[in-house]
Design a protein around this motif. Structure first.
Motif, PDB file in Angstrom:
ATOM      1  N   ILE A   5       0.118 -13.374  -3.086  1.00 36.11           N
ATOM      2  CA  ILE A   5      -0.369 -12.050  -2.728  1.00 36.11           C
ATOM      3  C   ILE A   5      -1.474 -12.237  -1.702  1.00 36.11           C
ATOM      4  CG2 ILE A   5      -1.477  -9.934  -3.526  1.00 36.11           C
ATOM      5  CD1 ILE A   5      -0.292 -10.438  -6.252  1.00 36.11           C
ATOM      6  N   ALA A   6      -1.254 -11.682  -0.526  1.00 34.82           N
ATOM      7  CA  ALA A   6      -2.183 -11.893   0.579  1.00 34.82           C
ATOM      8  C   ALA A   6      -3.358 -10.941   0.487  1.00 34.82           C
ATOM      9  CB  ALA A   6      -1.451 -11.729   1.906  1.00 34.82           C
ATOM     10  N   HIS A   7      -4.247 -11.221  -0.428  1.00 36.16           N
ATOM     11  CA  HIS A   7      -5.472 -10.440  -0.529  1.00 36.16           C
ATOM     12  C   HIS A   7      -6.536 -11.291  -1.202  1.00 36.16           C
ATOM     13  CE1 HIS A   7      -4.305 -10.003  -4.712  1.00 36.16           C
ATOM     14  NE2 HIS A   7      -5.463  -9.436  -4.962  1.00 36.16           N
ATOM     15  N   THR A   8      -7.755 -10.888  -1.043  1.00 38.01           N
ATOM     16  CA  THR A   8      -8.830 -11.600  -1.718  1.00 38.01           C
ATOM     17  C   THR A   8      -9.343 -10.734  -2.847  1.00 38.01           C
ATOM     18  OG1 THR A   8     -10.435 -10.708  -0.168  1.00 38.01           O
ATOM     19  CG2 THR A   8      -9.526 -12.878   0.330  1.00 38.01           C
ATOM     20  N   ASP A  57       7.528  -0.263   1.752  1.00 40.14           N
ATOM     21  CA  ASP A  57       6.400  -0.392   2.680  1.00 40.14           C
ATOM     22  C   ASP A  57       5.169  -0.971   1.983  1.00 40.14           C
ATOM     23  OD1 ASP A  57       8.096   0.701   4.554  1.00 40.14           O
ATOM     24  OD2 ASP A  57       7.128   2.678   4.544  1.00 40.14           O
ATOM     25  N   THR A  58       4.924  -0.535   0.764  1.00 41.99           N
ATOM     26  CA  THR A  58       3.774  -1.031  -0.001  1.00 41.99           C
ATOM     27  C   THR A  58       3.904  -2.519  -0.259  1.00 41.99           C
ATOM     28  OG1 THR A  58       3.404   1.116  -1.061  1.00 41.99           O
ATOM     29  CG2 THR A  58       2.526  -0.826  -2.191  1.00 41.99           C
ATOM     30  N   LEU A  59       5.059  -2.942  -0.752  1.00 42.83           N
ATOM     31  CA  LEU A  59       5.260  -4.360  -1.044  1.00 42.83           C
ATOM     32  C   LEU A  59       5.185  -5.206   0.227  1.00 42.83           C
ATOM     33  CD1 LEU A  59       8.089  -4.188  -3.721  1.00 42.83           C
ATOM     34  CD2 LEU A  59       5.649  -4.632  -4.084  1.00 42.83           C
ATOM     35  N   GLY A  65      -0.162  -9.259   3.815  1.00 40.48           N
ATOM     36  CA  GLY A  65      -1.607  -9.218   4.019  1.00 40.48           C
ATOM     37  C   GLY A  65      -2.060  -8.078   4.903  1.00 40.48           C
ATOM     38  N   ARG A  66      -1.258  -7.030   5.009  1.00 37.29           N
ATOM     39  CA  ARG A  66      -1.608  -5.895   5.870  1.00 37.29           C
ATOM     40  C   ARG A  66      -2.090  -4.693   5.070  1.00 37.29           C
ATOM     41  NH1 ARG A  66       3.724  -5.929   9.371  1.00 37.29           N
ATOM     42  NH2 ARG A  66       4.062  -4.276   7.871  1.00 37.29           N
ATOM     43  N   SER A  67      -2.395  -4.913   3.815  1.00 43.71           N
ATOM     44  CA  SER A  67      -2.896  -3.830   2.975  1.00 43.71           C
ATOM     45  C   SER A  67      -4.400  -3.727   3.173  1.00 43.71           C
ATOM     46  CB  SER A  67      -2.563  -4.124   1.504  1.00 43.71           C
ATOM     47  OG  SER A  67      -3.093  -3.121   0.686  1.00 43.71           O
TER      48      SER A  67
END
Length: 88
Positions: A5-8, A57-59, A65-67
């Motif tokens: 999951i591309a987030h911190t 689109d959400t997934l 990492g574009r969220s």
């Protein structure tokens, strides 16, 4: 181990980053399940079509990492969609 999951995420006290990411992922998957649980009726095809597109689109944004607003925001959006019972 690097997360898919591309987030911190900052883990809450007493929890590891892996535990926090796992819980974030489970919560997102529950929101996806609930968003796609469209009741039968005349509007079902249209609702399902719009929800599938939103989930896709959400997934895509989360995994790429574009969220910009974060996984929690995306999850809350899907939860609200399922709760309200209409399309976004």
């Amino acid at each position: 181990m690097h997360s898919s999951i591309a987030h911190t995420t900052r883990p809450p006290r007493g929890r590891t980053l892996a535990e926090t990411e796992r819980d974030d992922l489970l919560e997102l998957l529950r929101a996806v399940r609930d968003a796609l649980d469209v009741p039968p009726g005349a509007r079902r095809p249209a609702l399902l079509d719009s929800r599938v597109q939103l989930v896709h689109d959400t997934l895509r944004d989360v995994l790429d990492g574009r969220s910009d607003l974060g996984v929690a925001w995306e999850t809350d959006l899907l939860k609200q969609l399922a709760k309200d019972g209409h399309d976004a």
